[in-house]
Each structure stands twice: as C-alpha cells, then as structure tokens.
Design an enzyme around this catalytic site. Structure first.
Site, PDB file in Angstrom:
ATOM      1  N   PHE A   1      -3.632  -0.486   7.046  1.00 31.82           N
ATOM      2  CA  PHE A   1      -4.215  -1.819   6.893  1.00 31.82           C
ATOM      3  C   PHE A   1      -5.297  -1.809   5.808  1.00 31.82           C
ATOM      4  CE2 PHE A   1      -2.507  -2.423  11.330  1.00 31.82           C
ATOM      5  CZ  PHE A   1      -1.474  -3.254  10.922  1.00 31.82           C
TER       6      PHE A   1
ATOM      7  N   THR B   1       4.034   1.514  -0.887  1.00 32.53           N
ATOM      8  CA  THR B   1       4.761   1.521  -2.158  1.00 32.53           C
ATOM      9  C   THR B   1       3.879   2.063  -3.271  1.00 32.53           C
ATOM     10  OG1 THR B   1       6.088  -0.377  -1.450  1.00 32.53           O
ATOM     11  CG2 THR B   1       5.982   0.059  -3.811  1.00 32.53           C
TER      12      THR B   1
ATOM     13  N   LYS C   1       7.315  -6.368  10.688  1.00 33.94           N
ATOM     14  CA  LYS C   1       7.097  -5.723   9.405  1.00 33.94           C
ATOM     15  C   LYS C   1       8.367  -5.175   8.775  1.00 33.94           C
ATOM     16  CE  LYS C   1       4.036  -2.302   7.253  1.00 33.94           C
ATOM     17  NZ  LYS C   1       3.006  -1.283   7.500  1.00 33.94           N
TER      18      LYS C   1
ATOM     19  N   ALA D   1      -3.854   1.412  12.395  1.00 38.73           N
ATOM     20  CA  ALA D   1      -5.277   1.365  12.046  1.00 38.73           C
ATOM     21  C   ALA D   1      -6.003   0.188  12.671  1.00 38.73           C
ATOM     22  CB  ALA D   1      -5.450   1.322  10.531  1.00 38.73           C
TER      23      ALA D   1
ATOM     24  N   PHE E   1       3.699  -8.769  -9.361  1.00 38.23           N
ATOM     25  CA  PHE E   1       4.809  -9.655  -9.013  1.00 38.23           C
ATOM     26  C   PHE E   1       5.206 -10.434 -10.268  1.00 38.23           C
ATOM     27  CE2 PHE E   1       3.623  -8.620  -4.783  1.00 38.23           C
ATOM     28  CZ  PHE E   1       4.679  -8.965  -3.948  1.00 38.23           C
TER      29      PHE E   1
ATOM     30  N   LYS F   1       0.821  -1.215   0.000  1.00 35.07           N
ATOM     31  CA  LYS F   1       0.000   0.000   0.000  1.00 35.07           C
ATOM     32  C   LYS F   1       0.855   1.265   0.000  1.00 35.07           C
ATOM     33  CE  LYS F   1      -2.728   0.698   3.671  1.00 35.07           C
ATOM     34  NZ  LYS F   1      -1.665   0.017   4.249  1.00 35.07           N
TER      35      LYS F   1
ATOM     36  N   TRP G   1       7.049  -0.754  -7.928  1.00 31.83           N
ATOM     37  CA  TRP G   1       8.184  -1.293  -7.167  1.00 31.83           C
ATOM     38  C   TRP G   1       9.395  -1.455  -8.082  1.00 31.83           C
ATOM     39  CZ3 TRP G   1      11.601  -5.302  -7.208  1.00 31.83           C
ATOM     40  CH2 TRP G   1      12.301  -5.554  -6.011  1.00 31.83           C
TER      41      TRP G   1
ATOM     42  N   ARG H   1       2.038   8.257   6.957  1.00 31.03           N
ATOM     43  CA  ARG H   1       2.275   8.207   8.397  1.00 31.03           C
ATOM     44  C   ARG H   1       3.749   7.937   8.679  1.00 31.03           C
ATOM     45  NH1 ARG H   1      -0.965   3.314   9.752  1.00 31.03           N
ATOM     46  NH2 ARG H   1      -0.387   2.900   7.610  1.00 31.03           N
TER      47      ARG H   1
END
Length: 558
Positions: free
Chosen positions: A301, A73, A105, A273, A382, A71, A410, A94
């Site tokens: 999230f 990224t 994470k 969140a 991906f 998210k 990405w 954030r």
C-alpha cells in the site's frame, strides 16, 4: 491495436530453467529445492556467514485509488532496468493472497512487460507457503480449544481468547461465528471468528524470523489468551511451537522465480500492509543483499502504511535500512485524489491534479524529512497523461528537492525504467542515507508511539482511544509489552482512518479501538477506524472471470 492482457504476456514468455536463474546469483543446485522447472526454494543455511553487500532500494507509493498506481510493476521493471545498466539486481516481493486474487484486486505479480513468472503459479498456490501458515495457525487454535475441553489446567478464560482461525480467502461469513456446538463431546461453546491468512501472527513471525530456531522462539512467545486472573497464555504454555515449526520448516525457505527478463526474484511471505506489517521476509531480503549489488523490495500500500512499517518494524528487526526510496504515483490517481471521478480520469485536468498532488507531496515529505532518506518519484506512465500534467508533477516535487522520473516499464519492460534506474543508482551512490531515523523511539510509551505515528506520518492532530482500547493499553503496559514497536491497522485509502478523506486531509484524529500484542512477531497491533482482518468479496468478484480450459491453460486471472 490489440493489447495483450497481463496473463497473455506472461503465458507467451520464454522462461529459463530455475537452475540457470539461480546460477546468476552463484547458487548451486544442491542449495535448491525445485518445484517443477521454474520455481525453487532456496536453502539459505550455506549463506549465513556471507556479508551484506547490496544497496537496498525500497519501492512504496501514494495512497491507493481505483485508478491504480503500479507499485509491484515498478519494482519488477526497476530491477530489470538496473540489470540492463549493469547492476546485478534481485527483486524481493511478497506472495499474493488468494483473497484479493479472487476478490477485487486480481493478480499481484506485476503487469505488462514488468512481471514475475510463472504468473499463474505465483498468484495461486505457488509453493504452498500460505497453506502451511494456515495449518500451523489452525493447529494452535485446535490446541487452545482442546486444552479447555480436557480440563483447562491453565485456567484460560474463554472470553479472552485472542487467537482466531484463518483461511486464505475473502469470506465475510466467517468474521464472527459460534463454535463448539452439538453437546459436550464437541467442545466448549464460545464465540470465535476467522481472519484471512495474511493477518495471522504466524505470517508476521515467518517474515520476521532470521532462521528456524528464531522461528520456534517467536512462535513460543505468541499470546493466545488470558487466564481468569489476567495473565497471558502463550503457545509455549500449550506446547505448540514444535509442531507448528515442523509444519513451517519448508515454508521458511525463500522462493526463487524470475522476471520476464530473467532477473532473479525472491518471493516470500505476504502480510497485508493495512492490517499487518506488509513486507516480504527478512530471510528473502537478507539473501538478496548477500547475492546482489542492488536489492529492490516493496512495502504494501502507501508509504504511510507499508513504508512506515518496513522502516519502524522490519528494519529494526533486521538491522538494515534502505539506501534509497522510490515513491510511485500516477497522474490518474492524483487526479482522483483531487476529486475527479474514475470515468473522467483520461481527460487533462490540471486543477484537479494540483488538488491531488498534496497526497504525493506528503508521502515525499515523510520519507525525506521524517525518516531522512533520499527518494525519487516514479510516475507510472499512462497514454492519457499530458505533458502539462507531467510537468506540473515534476515542478511540485522539485520544490521539495526531489527528482521525478517517468516509468514506462509496463509497456517497455526494463528499457522503460532506464531513467529511473539511473536516478536510483545516483541516489544510492551520491546521496547520504546515514541520517536515517525511525518515527519513534522504542522507549516511548504506547500512547507516545501512537501519537508519533499519527502526527508525524499521518499528519493528524492526535490520537483518541475508545474505552476498551484505553483499558487494553493499561493492561499491555502493566504486562511489560509497552516497549514493542507499533503495527497500525488502518485504511489504505487515506492518511486518516476514514477512507473517504482523500488527498492530504487535516483536522482529524486517529481513533484506536483495539490494541493487542503480537509478542512472537514483536509488535503491538493497533486497530483504527473500521479496519477488518477478514475482507469480503465484492458484488462482482474477480473469480467470475477466471477459468481453465481442457489443456489446463488459465484465463482471466488478470
């Protein structure tokens, strides 16, 4: 092929001096407080009278899985892509918490060629905002215990103290403690506990305050305990708001950094969140809306958590709403929702993908039909995704009248998000968002609001209350707090309050076990399931891989 890690990409980037990034937005040097060459706080007072002029784009996602969704990224890459197609854009994010950075994470500054930099600084101490929040929180905790020690003129019942101490680290050992031991001179013994700093009400207050005076007013209203006859005790009763505001006056200012492609990024505030409202600060978003054509922001999230709270809490407080919503998904994560083990996600599996797609479709349906906002699905690409899998995702989303765009930010940075950016512009300029609505009305009772969120957004059958929560509901209603919005504390892994129920589960109830008022933040917190406000470290924490060499170069951060 040698694939660079996120930190290697970030460390090889050429950054502009922060004054040049600020100049893109018309910010002069006298409006900046620099922290080295590449970070600055923005004094927003000179911008107060400027109108909002940007389109607001909210980035959210499907229910998270160990497979990852990307998210942040996507948010960064979309902002870069919008700038590439000629739309002056700011991304608002954030600040990362040290808990996840050293826990499961890892870093939270984007990934690949869609990152904000300086990545190491952002992921670690940054400009000290979290430390200021922790200090202000713990000052108030000290004032509470000192008041009791010095005679307890307010008649605080120590058993009803709701204010916890905080630390910005995952430390399960501190969840439940006994403090004040060692004799009369060391305080009054009582049970206490720590929360992670991002769960502090002060974090929410900072993120929802419009200016320093609003911050003081909100701090003053925070309920910290109850008297022996059941009346709330506030920070103002303890004369604490002035000192706390003094600690927070610099933390209130949004932080300016840049993406790898030199797009301005405002990073400010960092509530989770799943246990808090999960959005960056109103001040940062307002600043971006005044200085850009497009403002991209994210909510933590999945859409049932971060997006719901962004819309029902932050948008109410700020008086704005998104012009478009981006819902991030990956084929891998959807297959995980369809029952595929993480080790087998690289193999094509259309049957599992079809079983997992209802998770995405339910989030799309909520954004489109509960909140009445235009949206697009961004499939974070991906290399293992097959064309048949991508076609299936597109087909299912089209059946709901929603377009899908492949995001390759990405690997390619802003260029990999060009198609997504063009669809976002189309949504903002062609689709109507004037039908936007909240999930519930503030005039509803607490139980009606909880029921609305649970049935409309989670698709539960209803809400159940523990005996303790039912008593709290009655008390909060009697005290006049029943007209506040609701901040649900719920697992991020499921629409339900059971993290094991993947996909789009049905036939469940949401169980509320605890209700408390965050009067300064302006919402009620409803804790569900086994949700905790102090996470723990995993068996092999990310901290194991983080190191620094003799030149101060950090490795292993992400």
């Amino acid at each position: 092929m040698n694939v660079k890690s996120d930190i290697e990409i970030a460390q090889s980037a050429s950054m502009l001096p922060i004054q040049e990034v600020a100049a893109k937005l018309g910010l002069t040097e006298d409006m900046l407080e620099t922290y080295g060459r590449y970070k600055a706080k923005v004094d927003v007072r000179a911008l107060q009278d400027l109108p909002r002029r940007a389109k607001l784009v909210l980035v959210t996602a499907i229910s998270p899985t160990p497979a990852g969704e990307g998210k942040t990224t996507t948010s960064v890459g979309l902002a870069d892509a919008l700038n590439r197609i000629g739309k002056r854009t700011v991304v608002c994010l954030r600040e990362p918490s040290l808990g996840p950075v050293f826990g499961v994470k890892g870093g939270a500054a984007g990934g690949g060629y869609a990152q904000v930099v300086p990545m190491e600084d952002i992921n670690l101490h940054f400009t000290g905002d979290f430390h200021a929040i922790g200090a202000a929180n713990n000052l108030l905790a000290a004032l509470i215990d000192n008041h009791i020690q010095q005679g307890n003129a307010l008649d605080i019942d120590p058993r009803t103290i709701t204010w916890k101490r905080v630390v910005d680290m995952n430390d399960r050992q501190l969840r439940h403690i006994v403090c004040g031991l060692g004799g009369k001179a060391n305080g009054v013994p009582r049970e206490d506990g720590f929360e992670i700093t991002v769960a502090s009400e002060i974090m929410a207050v900072l993120c929802l305050s419009r200016d320093l005076m609003d911050l003081k007013r909100r701090l003053a209203k925070m309920v910290v305990a109850y008297t022996r006859d059941g009346q709330p005790v506030t920070a103002h009763d303890l004369h604490g708001e002035g000192a706390m505001a003094a600690l927070l006056k610099d933390a209130m200012k949004p932080n300016l950094v840049q993406t790898l492609e030199h797009t301005p990024a405002l990073i400010h505030g960092g509530p989770f969140a799943n246990i808090a409202h999960g959005c960056n600060s109103i001040q940062a978003t307002e600043t971006a809306l005044k200085l850009s054509e497009y403002t991209v922001t994210e909510a933590g999230f999945a859409a049932d958590l971060g997006a719901e709270k962004f819309l029902d809490i932050k948008c109410r407080a700020a008086g704005f709403h998104p012009d478009a919503v981006v819902i991030v998904a990956t084929v891998r994560a959807l297959k995980y929702h369809g029952g595929v083990a993480k080790s087998e996600l690289n193999q094509e599996n259309l049957e599992a993908l079809e079983r997992g797609l209802p998770n995405l479709l339910q989030h799309v349906n909520n954004v489109k039909n509960v909140f009445s906002l235009p949206c697009v699905v961004a499939v974070n690409a991906f290399p293992t995704d097959t064309q048949a899998e991508l076609d299936l995702v597109e087909q299912k989303c089209r059946s709901l009248g929603v377009n899908v765009r492949l995001s390759q930010v990405w690997a390619k940075g802003g260029e990999g998000g060009r198609a997504l950016a063009e669809e976002v512009v189309r949504l903002c300029e062609e689709e109507s968002n004037d039908r936007f609505q909240y999930a519930y009305d503030l005039d509803c009772s607490i139980e009606e609001k909880l029921t609305a969120i649970s049935t409309k957004v989670y698709h539960a059958d209803g809400v159940a209350f523990t005996a303790a929560a039912r008593k709290q509901l009655q008390q909060l209603t009697a005290l006049g707090f029943d007209k506040l919005p609701i901040c649900m504390a719920k697992t991020q892994f499921s629409f339900s309050d059971d993290p094991a129920k993947l996909g789009a589960p049905t036939g469940f109830q949401i169980t509320v076990r605890d209700l408390k008022v965050n009067a300064g933040a302006g919402f009620l917190v409803a804790k569900t399931g086994d949700i905790m406000t102090m996470p723990g470290l995993p068996k092999v924490p990310a901290a194991d891989k983080i190191d620094v060499d003799a030149d101060g170069r950090i490795t292993g951060l992400f």
